[in-house]
Design an enzyme around this catalytic site. Structure first.
Site, PDB file in Angstrom:
ATOM      1  N   GLU A   1     -12.338  36.848  34.822  1.00  0.00           N
ATOM      2  CA  GLU A   1     -12.888  35.755  34.026  1.00  0.00           C
ATOM      3  C   GLU A   1     -12.356  35.849  32.600  1.00  0.00           C
ATOM      4  OE1 GLU A   1     -16.729  34.349  34.994  1.00  0.00           O
ATOM      5  OE2 GLU A   1     -17.396  34.499  32.910  1.00  0.00           O
TER       6      GLU A   1
ATOM      7  N   ARG B   1     -26.539  25.898  34.502  1.00  0.00           N
ATOM      8  CA  ARG B   1     -27.224  24.994  33.580  1.00  0.00           C
ATOM      9  C   ARG B   1     -26.724  25.206  32.156  1.00  0.00           C
ATOM     10  NH1 ARG B   1     -33.658  24.871  32.394  1.00  0.00           N
ATOM     11  NH2 ARG B   1     -33.100  26.714  31.168  1.00  0.00           N
ATOM     12  N   GLY B   2     -26.542  26.452  31.759  1.00  0.00           N
ATOM     13  CA  GLY B   2     -26.066  26.751  30.420  1.00  0.00           C
ATOM     14  C   GLY B   2     -27.199  27.062  29.463  1.00  0.00           C
ATOM     15  N   ASP B   3     -26.833  27.613  28.304  1.00  0.00           N
ATOM     16  CA  ASP B   3     -27.812  27.994  27.287  1.00  0.00           C
ATOM     17  C   ASP B   3     -27.929  26.925  26.217  1.00  0.00           C
ATOM     18  OD1 ASP B   3     -28.318  30.520  28.452  1.00  0.00           O
ATOM     19  OD2 ASP B   3     -26.497  31.327  27.518  1.00  0.00           O
TER      20      ASP B   3
ATOM     21  N   GLN C   1     -24.518  38.225  36.802  1.00  0.00           N
ATOM     22  CA  GLN C   1     -24.304  38.564  35.409  1.00  0.00           C
ATOM     23  C   GLN C   1     -24.245  40.081  35.268  1.00  0.00           C
ATOM     24  OE1 GLN C   1     -23.579  36.620  33.009  1.00  0.00           O
ATOM     25  NE2 GLN C   1     -24.436  34.592  33.368  1.00  0.00           N
TER      26      GLN C   1
END
Length: 300
Positions: A18, A108-110, A180
């Site tokens: 990544e 979704r994201g922060d 994560q």
């Protein structure tokens, strides 16, 4: 287009990598040096993240496109619901499809500005990652991944609740999940057990970041949401002012983590690179021997 699932055969462990979107020209050069350095090792797939809170979105999309058009690598696009309407999300997904991308990590994201702040959906947007999964799947023949949290998402009340939401994302149409960061193999293995106990069979990949500097160790704490375990701190904290020794010990720690995960049957390891290739190459090739035709060397 080859999918992430296609690239993880199950009969032998593989690795993936990544990258982060470059912030400037120097970052761009560093990123592409890392991409070219790792390309010859044939990782299962590569991905490029959105920045925190959805920042760097346009640069991420452009970089992902370049990976598709200028390399032999299998590319996975990131997609978040942060500050985007459904119409805007449809446009991004359509652009990905138009250049041949069929692998999407839907998160979704922060919240922008404060990752731990209150989540506020776009007025014409989506509330949950499972909705984003359904949207992507409705727009084409995509292979969709989601995020998993060994210590639980910061907004989940407990691990059982967190597992329930992960299973809902998978049942919404996700093909795999990437965990994560975590510090100990058992943290990931307990996550895997919770998903299995919920009756969900899925491809679950552990996320790994080589612990080469105290800064990287601190970043792992930030991204995982968990403190450094006492046994790990005892090994690394005394070396904080000795860069060479810290790197050597940190690489040993990371290798031991990977070896335990592989012994427990994980199908692949997903490396967070910080746009550098040296540590990942050393672990993948020299220490673990995950590249056919290359011989691993003993640690120590």
């Amino acid at each position: 287009m080859t999918t992430v699932v296609d690239r993880i055969p199950g009969d032998r462990p593989v690795f993936s990598v990544e990258f982060m979107p470059p912030r400037d020209d120097a970052d761009e050069l560093r990123l592409w040096n890392a991409i070219r350095s790792l390309e010859g090792l044939d990782p299962a797939f590569v991905s490029v993240t959105y920045g925190a809170g959805g920042s760097s979105r346009d640069r991420t999309i452009r970089t992902t496109g370049r990976v598709v058009t200028e390399t032999t690598l299998v590319s996975m696009a990131h997609l978040t619901a942060v500050d985007q309407s459904v119409a805007e999300l449809r446009n991004v997904i359509g652009w990905y499809a138009s250049i041949g991308i069929r692998n999407v990590l839907a998160v979704r994201g922060d919240p922008p500005g404060d990752p731990n702040g209150e989540w506020v959906r776009h007025p014409q947007g989506l509330e949950y990652a499972e909705e984003l999964v359904r949207l992507v799947r409705s727009l084409g023949d995509f292979c969709v991944g989601v995020s998993a949290f060994p210590y639980g998402h910061p907004r989940s009340g407990d691990l059982d609740t967190d597992t329930k939401y992960l299973v809902r994302k998978l049942n919404a149409g996700a093909d795999f999940a990437i965990a994560q960061l975590f510090f100990e193999a058992d943290d990931f293995l307990r996550l895997r057990d919770r998903v299995a106990a919920a009756g969900c069979e899925t491809l679950l990949l552990p996320g790994v970041m080589p612990l080469t500097t105290p800064k990287i160790l601190g970043k792992t704490v930030e991204l995982s949401g968990a403190p450094v375990p006492a046994a790990l701190a005892a090994r690394l904290d005394p070396l904080a002012d000795d860069a060479k020794s810290f790197r050597e010990e940190g690489m040993d720690v990371t290798t031991e983590l990977c070896e335990r995960l592989l012994a427990e049957g994980v199908p692949g390891l997903h490396f967070y690179t910080f746009n550098r290739s040296k540590a990942t190459k050393e672990i993948v090739v020299e220490r673990l021997g995950l590249v056919p035709g290359r011989t691993a060397q003993p640690v120590g």
